[in-house]
Design a protein around this motif. Structure first.
Motif, mmCIF file in Angstrom:
data_model
loop_
_atom_site.group_PDB
_atom_site.id
_atom_site.type_symbol
_atom_site.label_atom_id
_atom_site.label_comp_id
_atom_site.label_asym_id
_atom_site.label_seq_id
_atom_site.Cartn_x
_atom_site.Cartn_y
_atom_site.Cartn_z
ATOM 1 N N SER A 30 82.543 72.139 56.828
ATOM 2 C CA SER A 30 83.485 71.269 56.143
ATOM 3 C C SER A 30 84.863 71.405 56.779
ATOM 4 O O SER A 30 85.389 72.506 56.919
ATOM 5 C CB SER A 30 83.569 71.635 54.655
ATOM 6 O OG SER A 30 84.541 70.851 54.013
ATOM 7 N N TYR A 31 85.443 70.271 57.166
ATOM 8 C CA TYR A 31 86.744 70.303 57.837
ATOM 9 C C TYR A 31 87.889 69.946 56.896
ATOM 10 O O TYR A 31 89.043 70.209 57.216
ATOM 11 C CB TYR A 31 86.719 69.361 59.048
ATOM 12 C CG TYR A 31 85.677 69.788 60.042
ATOM 13 C CD1 TYR A 31 85.947 70.788 60.962
ATOM 14 C CD2 TYR A 31 84.402 69.247 60.018
ATOM 15 C CE1 TYR A 31 84.985 71.231 61.850
ATOM 16 C CE2 TYR A 31 83.429 69.676 60.908
ATOM 17 C CZ TYR A 31 83.724 70.668 61.814
ATOM 18 O OH TYR A 31 82.765 71.113 62.674
ATOM 19 N N ALA A 65 87.516 63.821 59.443
ATOM 20 C CA ALA A 65 88.333 64.322 58.329
ATOM 21 C C ALA A 65 89.810 63.990 58.539
ATOM 22 O O ALA A 65 90.514 63.627 57.585
ATOM 23 C CB ALA A 65 88.139 65.827 58.184
#
Length: 302
Positions: free
Chosen positions: A49-50, A93
């Motif tokens: 997850s960024y 992101a």
């Protein structure tokens, strides 16, 4: 699995890297152990997850983006190295955060030794193009921001370094593994079938002088891109970025990385501050903010 690891080894050998030398050695050692059947293999990148938890601030949202671990262009075999970061995921992101009209700041939480140069220039250009007064982009070395990670982070409006952090390592490297003697010792005779005079140069044996020059030119090309980008992003001359500490007082390290306060003194970063303090400062800031630090420097040079 052994075949997959062999493919990763080949990709590592063929790639140009902008990475901290110690991490490059660690990666090569890790892959060698795995090729021998030692050590595990992560099925998913450790930091998939960024986008971190957004922070509500005065008048809007502070978006937090993570860039952790060894940088690779996309997911797949290389991203399954422990802690690898896909630029493809980070770019997605970042685009979402940059397009949010409610954003009052974007904070890049960086802890990376660098990585493969593929897509690094494009990612840095993406960050640079998103800079505008009123919604600052701040990169925080929390704690390492080296090589390719510094290339991307230098495109932000401001670079912050945590007190124990390091930044820099502006340079590129590559490697070639001559495995001909190892194959001979193992009783393996490898035959390369190829077309094209230089198609298989250095496939598993020693490099010719011509092949070495070609690879050196590739490294120089990537290094020039790196230098030009940092000079533009930080608003300094290219000679400052290239300068070795033995040659000038004002320099960006000649390939070395520096601790927080030294990096600020040299102009490679803008302030020493913890990650939490940086986020709090941006969340509480009033609009509009001043133009970027680097662009202010560049206007003085022009």
């Amino acid at each position: 699995m052994a075949h997959e690891i062999s493919r990763v080894l080949a990709a590592v050998a063929a790639s140009t890297w902008a990475i901290d030398e110690a991490k490059a050695t660690e990666i090569a050692h890790m892959l060698a152990l795995r090729a021998e059947g030692q050590g595990g293999w992560d099925e998913e990148p450790r930091h998939a997850s960024y986008a971190g938890e957004p922070v509500k601030g005065r008048g809007g949202t502070v978006h937090v983006l993570r860039l952790y671990g060894t940088i690779v262009p996309r997911g797949g075999m290389m991203s399954r190295m422990s802690g690898a970061a896909s630029l493809e995921g980070f770019r997605t992101a970042f685009a979402q955060a940059a397009s949010d009209p409610d954003a009052i700041a974007i904070v890049m939480d960086v802890d990376s030794p660098g990585g493969i140069v593929d897509m690094v220039s494009e990612t840095a250009d993406m960050v640079y193009a998103a800079r505008r007064a009123g919604r600052p982009i701040v990169a925080v070395a929390n704690t390492m921001m080296a090589s390719a990670a510094y290339w991307v982070a230098s495109a932000a409006d401001e670079i912050v370094v945590t007190p124990s952090g390091t930044v820099g390592s502006i340079g590129v490297l590559g490697q070639h593994n001559d495995i001909s003697k190892a194959l001979e010792k193992a009783g393996i005779t490898r035959t390369i079938i190829s077309e094209g005079a230089r198609k298989a140069e250095g496939a598993f044996g020693p490099l010719t002088d011509e092949a070495r020059r070609h690879r050196q030119q590739g490294a120089r090309y990537a290094y020039d891109m790196f230098v030009n980008a940092v000079a533009r992003h930080r608003g300094v001359g290219k000679d400052v970025v290239r300068a070795d500490p033995e040659d000038a007082e004002a320099h960006f390290g000649g390939g070395r990385a520096y601790p927080a306060r030294v990096a600020v003194r040299l102009g490679m970063a803008d302030r020493v501050e913890t990650f939490d303090a940086a986020v709090k400062r941006l969340a509480e800031a009033r609009r509009p903010r001043r133009a970027s630090v680097a662009r202010a420097r560049l206007s003085l040079i022009d």
